[in-house]
Design a protein around this motif. Structure first.
Motif, PDB file in Angstrom:
ATOM      1  N   ALA A  62       5.452  -0.732   1.199  1.00  0.00           N
ATOM      2  CA  ALA A  62       4.341  -1.158   2.059  1.00  0.00           C
ATOM      3  C   ALA A  62       4.611  -0.810   3.515  1.00  0.00           C
ATOM      4  O   ALA A  62       3.694  -0.551   4.275  1.00  0.00           O
ATOM      5  N   GLU A  63       5.895  -0.800   3.890  1.00  0.00           N
ATOM      6  CA  GLU A  63       6.223  -0.532   5.294  1.00  0.00           C
ATOM      7  C   GLU A  63       6.195   0.941   5.650  1.00  0.00           C
ATOM      8  O   GLU A  63       5.645   1.331   6.669  1.00  0.00           O
ATOM      9  N   LEU A  88      -2.704  -3.304   0.008  1.00  0.00           N
ATOM     10  CA  LEU A  88      -3.587  -2.215   0.436  1.00  0.00           C
ATOM     11  C   LEU A  88      -2.789  -1.095   1.096  1.00  0.00           C
ATOM     12  O   LEU A  88      -3.101   0.086   0.926  1.00  0.00           O
ATOM     13  N   ARG A  89      -1.746  -1.473   1.846  1.00  0.00           N
ATOM     14  CA  ARG A  89      -0.907  -0.428   2.449  1.00  0.00           C
ATOM     15  C   ARG A  89      -0.210   0.383   1.372  1.00  0.00           C
ATOM     16  O   ARG A  89      -0.046   1.597   1.500  1.00  0.00           O
ATOM     17  N   ILE A 144      -1.394   0.933  -1.715  1.00  0.00           N
ATOM     18  CA  ILE A 144      -2.414   1.815  -2.316  1.00  0.00           C
ATOM     19  C   ILE A 144      -2.643   3.041  -1.430  1.00  0.00           C
ATOM     20  O   ILE A 144      -2.653   4.180  -1.902  1.00  0.00           O
ATOM     21  N   ALA A 145      -2.798   2.799  -0.101  1.00  0.00           N
ATOM     22  CA  ALA A 145      -3.054   3.908   0.836  1.00  0.00           C
ATOM     23  C   ALA A 145      -1.865   4.861   0.885  1.00  0.00           C
ATOM     24  O   ALA A 145      -2.034   6.089   0.898  1.00  0.00           O
ATOM     25  N   ALA A 146      -0.661   4.299   0.899  1.00  0.00           N
ATOM     26  CA  ALA A 146       0.539   5.136   1.002  1.00  0.00           C
ATOM     27  C   ALA A 146       0.723   5.974  -0.264  1.00  0.00           C
ATOM     28  O   ALA A 146       1.065   7.157  -0.192  1.00  0.00           O
ATOM     29  N   PRO A 148      -3.045  -7.373   2.593  1.00  0.00           N
ATOM     30  CA  PRO A 148      -2.805  -6.192   3.429  1.00  0.00           C
ATOM     31  C   PRO A 148      -1.597  -5.380   2.948  1.00  0.00           C
ATOM     32  O   PRO A 148      -1.646  -4.151   2.954  1.00  0.00           O
TER      33      PRO A 148
END
Lengths: 191, 191
Positions: free
Chosen positions: B9-10, B84-85, B87-89, B81
């Motif tokens: 996520a990071e 979601l990060r 998924i986007a990554a 959040p």
């Protein structure tokens, strides 16, 4: 502007360097900094220009269903893999700098909502729907959202899915009882 | 597993290092490589465990509307959040390695679709809907998709939007004429 969009889609917002954008555009960083105070302003302007290329407007096709199909297909075509990478990259960068994402969101709304509204207004004028549903903006988000979501999960988008979106979701939602109960009782108070 | 999700996520999938995951987990890279051949397998297993923490199941609440509201709220809460990060990554990394995204998508479907189906089956048994709509899986994607989309654009999700999703979109779609015309005429052929 095109170079900025290209670099943004490739490396994301964090890793985007003004020098690389300048190099691809056959320009120099000082020339870019003369027009834009910084990276955020450059990217925001580039996205604005990119969005102006998307045509959301649907001509009068004589029926709500035909226009919804055209609108849904336009949205699916507009959401190219490059643009989805930009959306994902800006979202990931939004913890540090939310401005480009907020700007993209506001701009998308300002382009898509009036086009959507025009389709619905025509359908109301034709008598195909009773009145503009209170949730019309939310209903307008359904097709873009389902298309973005499928793309994020690498699910291929086929024509049958777009037709189902229109027939099984958008048409029933737009034809559902247009007035919520609270509004109906407010009308009664006037009697 | 938790350390892998945290790092993912990071920094995203590309920049995730097995050494960093090991450090946070108080472990060592060789210990991780004994269990997972590589980064892709580590991330896939971590996402599988993360997903098992999400409860999509809705108990029998006596009405379709109540269960849809609960289902929609659960989806909104599950889409943190951090997730979601991820998924986007993963989407951004999918050009190089689509396996973690495909695995996430398949796993999400395998967890969410049966829970959604159970809500609809109960509504049919209660007589609230005629039969399972042909597009029921697509209708099930609407709430998650609209919620993901709003979050990607940093639009806050409020309770009123979730209620509108149920009342203005899901209920009308689920109650719409369940049989397409072609099926209806097939029924007539049997007479």
């Amino acid at each position: 502007m095109a170079a900025a969009v290209e670099v943004l889609a490739e490396v994301g917002f964090d890793a985007l360097s003004v020098a690389e954008v300048a190099r691809r555009a056959g320009s120099t960083p000082p020339a870019i900094y003369r027009r834009f105070p910084g990276k955020t302003e450059l990217v925001t302007a580039a996205l604005r220009e990119e969005l102006s290329l998307i045509g959301f407007d649907v001509p009068d096709l004589g029926s709500l269903r035909a226009e919804l199909l055209m609108w849904t297909r336009s949205v699916a075509q507009a959401l190219t893999p490059e643009r989805l990478r930009i959306i994902a990259a800006l979202f990931l960068a939004s913890r540090q700098d939310p401005i480009p994402t907020e700007s993209l969101g506001a701009h998308l709304q300002s382009v898509a909502v009036p086009a959507w509204r025009m389709v619905l207004d025509r359908a109301r004028d034709r008598g195909e729907i009773g009145s503009l549903p209170a949730a019309y903006e939310l209903i307008g988000q359904v097709a873009p959202a389902v298309i973005v979501n499928a793309a994020l999960m690498l699910r291929p988008q086929d024509e049958a899915t777009l037709v189902s979106l229109v027939d099984a979701i958008l048409m029933p939602a737009l034809r559902a009882s247009p007035e919520p109960i609270s509004t109906a009782s407010r009308w009664n108070d006037h009697d």
